[in-house]
Write a protein that holds these residues in place. Structure first.
Motif, mmCIF file in Angstrom:
data_model
loop_
_atom_site.group_PDB
_atom_site.id
_atom_site.type_symbol
_atom_site.label_atom_id
_atom_site.label_comp_id
_atom_site.label_asym_id
_atom_site.label_seq_id
_atom_site.Cartn_x
_atom_site.Cartn_y
_atom_site.Cartn_z
ATOM 1 N N GLU A 28 0.714 -1.268 0.002
ATOM 2 C CA GLU A 28 0.004 -0.059 -0.050
ATOM 3 C C GLU A 28 0.956 1.346 0.002
ATOM 4 O OE1 GLU A 28 -3.474 -0.214 -0.194
ATOM 5 O OE2 GLU A 28 -3.241 -2.039 -0.648
ATOM 6 N N GLU A 57 1.783 -4.496 -10.197
ATOM 7 C CA GLU A 57 1.537 -5.601 -9.086
ATOM 8 C C GLU A 57 1.627 -6.623 -9.549
ATOM 9 O OE1 GLU A 57 -1.893 -4.645 -6.467
ATOM 10 O OE2 GLU A 57 -0.969 -2.758 -6.053
ATOM 11 N N SER A 108 4.211 -8.800 2.802
ATOM 12 C CA SER A 108 3.257 -7.737 2.196
ATOM 13 C C SER A 108 2.278 -8.426 1.213
ATOM 14 C CB SER A 108 4.302 -6.678 1.692
ATOM 15 O OG SER A 108 3.380 -5.647 1.109
ATOM 16 N N CYS A 112 -1.798 -8.550 1.554
ATOM 17 C CA CYS A 112 -2.712 -8.051 0.401
ATOM 18 C C CYS A 112 -3.675 -9.147 0.077
ATOM 19 C CB CYS A 112 -1.952 -7.518 -0.696
ATOM 20 S SG CYS A 112 -1.089 -5.886 -0.380
ATOM 21 N N ASP A 116 -7.623 -9.502 -2.219
ATOM 22 C CA ASP A 116 -7.568 -9.840 -3.496
ATOM 23 C C ASP A 116 -7.613 -11.582 -3.526
ATOM 24 O OD1 ASP A 116 -6.528 -10.764 -5.783
ATOM 25 O OD2 ASP A 116 -5.261 -8.911 -6.318
#
Length: 195
Positions: A28, A57, A108, A112, A116
């Protein structure tokens, strides 16, 4: 063999910068501005070479997971058939093989994955592969241990491994490297009762 194209070179530079930013600021906090600054390029050039944030990403996840699988496969293939657990401990808990930046990026991505679904499935597959491979390695040495014990030891090893290098931002991973290895040895030794 020809020289890499400018696009390939720039994409590589941008991905390296994004990787470093994710290790420092999380996914982020890795804004296009920070990535551009880290790569030494203008933000417009970052977008030109890699596309939008979603494309960037995806490229990073593909790269991190592919490199992870390659390195892990090489490591697993090198484990000797006798005393494989010692090799395993050395690889997971030795300062020589430590990569705190990698662990911070992986963590990380795991964080996330909660938002997702596609990333969640990929990270679940990635995590399951580590657990399954460790269980197989331990099963070779501790063939009488039941599957639940082997899986518990494997998960414990993975948990210790990830937790150790996640302490890097606190400057504490070196302090706990030896205790983590000792705790991992206890987990493995617990399988001896069933050997």
């Amino acid at each position: 063999m020809g020289r890499p194209s400018k696009k390939e070179e720039r994409t590589e530079e941008i991905l390296n910068a994004f990787y470093r930013c994710v290790a420092r600021y999380g996914m982020e906090g890795s804004t296009l501005e920070r990535i551009a600054e880290e790569s030494g390029l203008k933000r417009s050039l970052v977008r030109h070479f890699v596309g939008n944030r979603e494309a960037l990403e995806t490229l990073l996840v593909d790269r991190v997971l592919e490199q992870s699988f390659q390195q892990w496969s090489t490591f697993i293939d090198a484990i000797p058939t006798k005393n494989g657990s010692e090799y395993l401990l050395e690889g997971l808990f030795s300062d020589q093989y430590s990569d705190a930046e990698y662990i911070l990026v992986i963590e990380s991505l795991i964080f996330c994955a909660g938002r997702d679904e596609a990333l969640r499935l990929r990270m679940q597959e990635w995590m399951q592969r580590f657990t399954d491979d460790l269980t197989l390695v331990l099963r070779q040495e501790y063939s009488r241990a039941d599957n639940d014990s082997l899986e518990a030891a494997s998960f414990g090893l993975i948990s210790l491994y990830f937790n150790l290098d996640s302490l890097a931002p606190l400057g504490m991973n070196q302090r706990y490297r030896q205790p983590a290895r000792i705790a991992a040895r206890y987990l493995i030794d617990s399988l001896s009762a069933e050997k």
